[in-house]
Write a protein that holds these residues in place. Structure first.
Motif, PDB file in Angstrom:
ATOM      1  N   GLU A 151       0.828  -1.213   0.000  1.00 38.56           N
ATOM      2  CA  GLU A 151       0.000   0.000   0.000  1.00 38.56           C
ATOM      3  C   GLU A 151       0.864   1.265   0.000  1.00 38.56           C
ATOM      4  O   GLU A 151       0.568   2.217  -0.730  1.00 38.56           O
ATOM      5  CB  GLU A 151      -0.937   0.000   1.212  1.00 38.56           C
ATOM      6  CG  GLU A 151      -2.053  -1.022   1.127  1.00 38.56           C
ATOM      7  CD  GLU A 151      -2.903  -0.868  -0.117  1.00 38.56           C
ATOM      8  OE1 GLU A 151      -3.202   0.285  -0.504  1.00 38.56           O
ATOM      9  OE2 GLU A 151      -3.263  -1.900  -0.717  1.00 38.56           O
ATOM     10  N   ALA A 152       1.914   1.269   0.815  1.00 40.89           N
ATOM     11  CA  ALA A 152       2.786   2.449   0.870  1.00 40.89           C
ATOM     12  C   ALA A 152       3.456   2.695  -0.479  1.00 40.89           C
ATOM     13  O   ALA A 152       3.583   3.847  -0.932  1.00 40.89           O
ATOM     14  CB  ALA A 152       3.844   2.268   1.959  1.00 40.89           C
ATOM     15  N   LEU A 153       3.874   1.619  -1.146  1.00 39.86           N
ATOM     16  CA  LEU A 153       4.552   1.744  -2.437  1.00 39.86           C
ATOM     17  C   LEU A 153       3.588   2.208  -3.521  1.00 39.86           C
ATOM     18  O   LEU A 153       3.872   3.149  -4.270  1.00 39.86           O
ATOM     19  CB  LEU A 153       5.181   0.409  -2.822  1.00 39.86           C
ATOM     20  CG  LEU A 153       6.042   0.404  -4.085  1.00 39.86           C
ATOM     21  CD1 LEU A 153       7.292   1.248  -3.874  1.00 39.86           C
ATOM     22  CD2 LEU A 153       6.431  -1.020  -4.468  1.00 39.86           C
ATOM     23  N   LEU A 154       2.429   1.547  -3.611  1.00 33.20           N
ATOM     24  CA  LEU A 154       1.500   1.864  -4.706  1.00 33.20           C
ATOM     25  C   LEU A 154       0.843   3.226  -4.526  1.00 33.20           C
ATOM     26  O   LEU A 154       0.500   3.884  -5.517  1.00 33.20           O
ATOM     27  CB  LEU A 154       0.440   0.768  -4.823  1.00 33.20           C
ATOM     28  CG  LEU A 154       0.971  -0.631  -5.180  1.00 33.20           C
ATOM     29  CD1 LEU A 154      -0.159  -1.547  -5.603  1.00 33.20           C
ATOM     30  CD2 LEU A 154       2.033  -0.566  -6.285  1.00 33.20           C
ATOM     31  N   ARG A 155       0.661   3.669  -3.280  1.00 22.82           N
ATOM     32  CA  ARG A 155       0.148   5.029  -3.074  1.00 22.82           C
ATOM     33  C   ARG A 155       1.069   6.050  -3.724  1.00 22.82           C
ATOM     34  O   ARG A 155       0.611   7.004  -4.359  1.00 22.82           O
ATOM     35  CB  ARG A 155       0.001   5.332  -1.582  1.00 22.82           C
ATOM     36  CG  ARG A 155      -1.418   5.183  -1.059  1.00 22.82           C
ATOM     37  CD  ARG A 155      -1.584   5.831   0.300  1.00 22.82           C
ATOM     38  NE  ARG A 155      -0.733   5.245   1.320  1.00 22.82           N
ATOM     39  CZ  ARG A 155      -1.063   4.187   2.059  1.00 22.82           C
ATOM     40  NH1 ARG A 155      -2.223   3.583   1.864  1.00 22.82           N
ATOM     41  NH2 ARG A 155      -0.247   3.725   2.974  1.00 22.82           N
ATOM     42  N   ARG A 156       2.362   5.844  -3.542  1.00 28.62           N
ATOM     43  CA  ARG A 156       3.321   6.815  -4.088  1.00 28.62           C
ATOM     44  C   ARG A 156       3.475   6.667  -5.606  1.00 28.62           C
ATOM     45  O   ARG A 156       3.729   7.644  -6.303  1.00 28.62           O
ATOM     46  CB  ARG A 156       4.676   6.663  -3.399  1.00 28.62           C
ATOM     47  CG  ARG A 156       4.605   6.923  -1.894  1.00 28.62           C
ATOM     48  CD  ARG A 156       5.951   7.269  -1.306  1.00 28.62           C
ATOM     49  NE  ARG A 156       6.400   8.570  -1.774  1.00 28.62           N
ATOM     50  CZ  ARG A 156       7.688   8.900  -1.914  1.00 28.62           C
ATOM     51  NH1 ARG A 156       8.631   8.018  -1.620  1.00 28.62           N
ATOM     52  NH2 ARG A 156       8.034  10.090  -2.331  1.00 28.62           N
ATOM     53  N   ILE A 157       3.309   5.431  -6.120  1.00 32.79           N
ATOM     54  CA  ILE A 157       3.389   5.235  -7.575  1.00 32.79           C
ATOM     55  C   ILE A 157       2.167   5.833  -8.256  1.00 32.79           C
ATOM     56  O   ILE A 157       2.277   6.543  -9.258  1.00 32.79           O
ATOM     57  CB  ILE A 157       3.484   3.731  -7.914  1.00 32.79           C
ATOM     58  CG1 ILE A 157       4.839   3.159  -7.481  1.00 32.79           C
ATOM     59  CG2 ILE A 157       3.286   3.498  -9.419  1.00 32.79           C
ATOM     60  CD1 ILE A 157       4.955   1.650  -7.634  1.00 32.79           C
ATOM     61  N   GLU A 158       0.987   5.556  -7.712  1.00 38.44           N
ATOM     62  CA  GLU A 158      -0.259   5.880  -8.408  1.00 38.44           C
ATOM     63  C   GLU A 158      -0.831   7.239  -8.039  1.00 38.44           C
ATOM     64  O   GLU A 158      -1.604   7.812  -8.806  1.00 38.44           O
ATOM     65  CB  GLU A 158      -1.282   4.775  -8.130  1.00 38.44           C
ATOM     66  CG  GLU A 158      -0.818   3.425  -8.698  1.00 38.44           C
ATOM     67  CD  GLU A 158      -1.703   2.258  -8.296  1.00 38.44           C
ATOM     68  OE1 GLU A 158      -2.675   2.476  -7.537  1.00 38.44           O
ATOM     69  OE2 GLU A 158      -1.431   1.129  -8.745  1.00 38.44           O
ATOM     70  N   ALA A 159      -0.474   7.751  -6.856  1.00 36.88           N
ATOM     71  CA  ALA A 159      -1.030   9.041  -6.423  1.00 36.88           C
ATOM     72  C   ALA A 159      -0.011  10.167  -6.484  1.00 36.88           C
ATOM     73  O   ALA A 159      -0.299  11.285  -6.066  1.00 36.88           O
ATOM     74  CB  ALA A 159      -1.597   8.916  -5.006  1.00 36.88           C
ATOM     75  N   GLY A 160       1.182   9.872  -6.952  1.00 34.82           N
ATOM     76  CA  GLY A 160       2.179  10.923  -7.101  1.00 34.82           C
ATOM     77  C   GLY A 160       2.944  11.210  -5.829  1.00 34.82           C
ATOM     78  O   GLY A 160       3.255  10.315  -5.057  1.00 34.82           O
ATOM     79  N   ASP A 161       3.196  12.476  -5.575  1.00 36.60           N
ATOM     80  CA  ASP A 161       4.097  12.904  -4.506  1.00 36.60           C
ATOM     81  C   ASP A 161       3.398  12.906  -3.139  1.00 36.60           C
ATOM     82  O   ASP A 161       3.137  13.959  -2.552  1.00 36.60           O
ATOM     83  CB  ASP A 161       4.655  14.285  -4.826  1.00 36.60           C
ATOM     84  CG  ASP A 161       5.812  14.657  -3.908  1.00 36.60           C
ATOM     85  OD1 ASP A 161       6.424  13.740  -3.333  1.00 36.60           O
ATOM     86  OD2 ASP A 161       6.085  15.866  -3.781  1.00 36.60           O
ATOM     87  N   THR A 162       3.058  11.700  -2.649  1.00 40.44           N
ATOM     88  CA  THR A 162       2.449  11.578  -1.324  1.00 40.44           C
ATOM     89  C   THR A 162       3.547  11.450  -0.271  1.00 40.44           C
ATOM     90  O   THR A 162       4.670  11.038  -0.575  1.00 40.44           O
ATOM     91  CB  THR A 162       1.531  10.347  -1.249  1.00 40.44           C
ATOM     92  OG1 THR A 162       2.293   9.183  -1.584  1.00 40.44           O
ATOM     93  CG2 THR A 162       0.372  10.483  -2.219  1.00 40.44           C
TER      94      THR A 162
END
Length: 338
Positions: free
Chosen positions: A304-315
């Motif tokens: 979840e931590a990885l895909l949030r940053r891949i798919e939601a940008g600069d989180t």
């Protein structure tokens, strides 16, 4: 003679849909109706069509590949982790490339340069750390990095770990409750955050019980070095009556030495506790008391931590610490029997 590759245009013509509809059907997460999906899948199967993942990556700029770096496959905790990380990522439409490294930062740098050549969308570092130079490079290229079972003082990377300090404290409290007074510790790799935090918690737990560490050796997370450490620690007359070993992989080596080299009894002469609770810990041959890492929750949080940053940008990056559980077995004395 090689057979011509079936194209998405041919699939579209067979299914009676647009070429973009075919692309959406084979793009994870894309919106497409059930009827269109079924028509396209049926046409693709009839024609023997396989989407060209590399070509799509060139068009979209997304490879849907995750680089996973691991250093300790002989430690039974990591094959489990790799399998579960791979399954979770595949469920989300990503694929994993596994790269082997040593735990030293210098070796990781060479591996990381190779990973970046594959145009990965993200990186998981399991049991290894990264230099600040490479962390900066990944950050500048928009490639998120998550540390699995490691921490590092760098705000550009997320991390997911068990609460290792809490685990060390729990083992110390268990030894104290069982009446142990001469207690040893066999360390892992000195620069590893897991080693540092587990020992910190263990020493804090002993201090809280009015005890101090009586003996310390280093096993560097390796079976052979853990055997040598156990021989050094337990060969003398003033040997400890309990030992916490920084992970299960080394604890098995320590138990083998105590029983089969030195002829001592576990737990009558020496209590032994490990950390991880890998499946072998529950085997009757070891029956090892161990602090269980919540591997399923660790994997889920990492993905979840990885895909949030891949798919939601600069989180924002995250530092996740999960509580584990001390699993009591026959390798340690029962406090109620003391």
């Amino acid at each position: 003679m090689a057979k011509d590759r079936v194209t998405s245009l041919q699939v579209a013509q067979r299914a009676g849909v647009s070429q973009s509809a075919v692309s959406r059907v084979f793009t994870p997460g894309a919106s497409v109706s059930k009827a269109t999906r079924e028509k396209v899948r049926r046409a693709a199967e009839e024609l023997g069509y396989r989407p060209n993942v590399l070509a799509r990556a060139m068009i979209t700029g997304r490879s849907r590949i995750i680089g996973l770096v691991v250093a300790y496959l002989e430690n039974q905790f990591y094959p489990q982790a790799i399998e579960r990380l791979s399954v979770k990522l595949q469920e989300r439409g990503y694929h994993v490339l596994v790269f082997m490294s040593s735990p030293t930062v210098g070796d990781v740098q060479g591996v990381m340069k190779e990973i970046l050549d594959y145009q990965v969308d993200g990186i998981v570092l399991a049991s290894v750390s990264m230099s600040s130079v490479l962390a900066k490079r990944c950050h500048e290229h928009g490639i998120p990095v998550v540390l699995f079972n490691r921490e590092q003082d760098d705000d550009r990377m997320s991390s997911v770990t068990t609460d290792n300090v809490l685990g060390g404290q729990a083992i110390a409290a268990h030894f104290a409750a069982a009446g142990h007074t001469r207690i040893g510790y066999i360390a892992g790799l000195e620069e590893a955050s897991t080693q540092r935090d587990r020992e910190l918690g263990f020493r804090e737990g002993l201090e809280a019980a009015g005890l101090t560490l009586a003996a310390r050796e280093v096993g560097n997370f390796e079976y052979a070095q853990a055997r040598a450490a156990a021989l050094e620690m337990f060969a003398g007359k003033d040997r400890p009556d309990a030992v916490f070993v920084c992970n299960d992989h080394m604890a098995f080596a320590v138990m083998d030495v105590i029983r089969h080299k030195l002829g001592l009894r576990i737990p009558e002469d020496v209590s032994v506790a490990g950390f991880d609770d890998v499946p072998i810990a529950a085997w009757p041959a070891y029956d090892l008391t161990s602090y269980r890492q919540p591997i399923n929750r660790m994997v889920a949080c990492t993905v979840e931590a990885l895909l949030r940053r891949i798919e939601a940008g600069d989180t924002p990056t995250e530092r996740v610490k999960l509580a584990g559980e001390l699993i009591l077995r026959g390798s340690t004395r029962n406090p109620e029997a003391t």
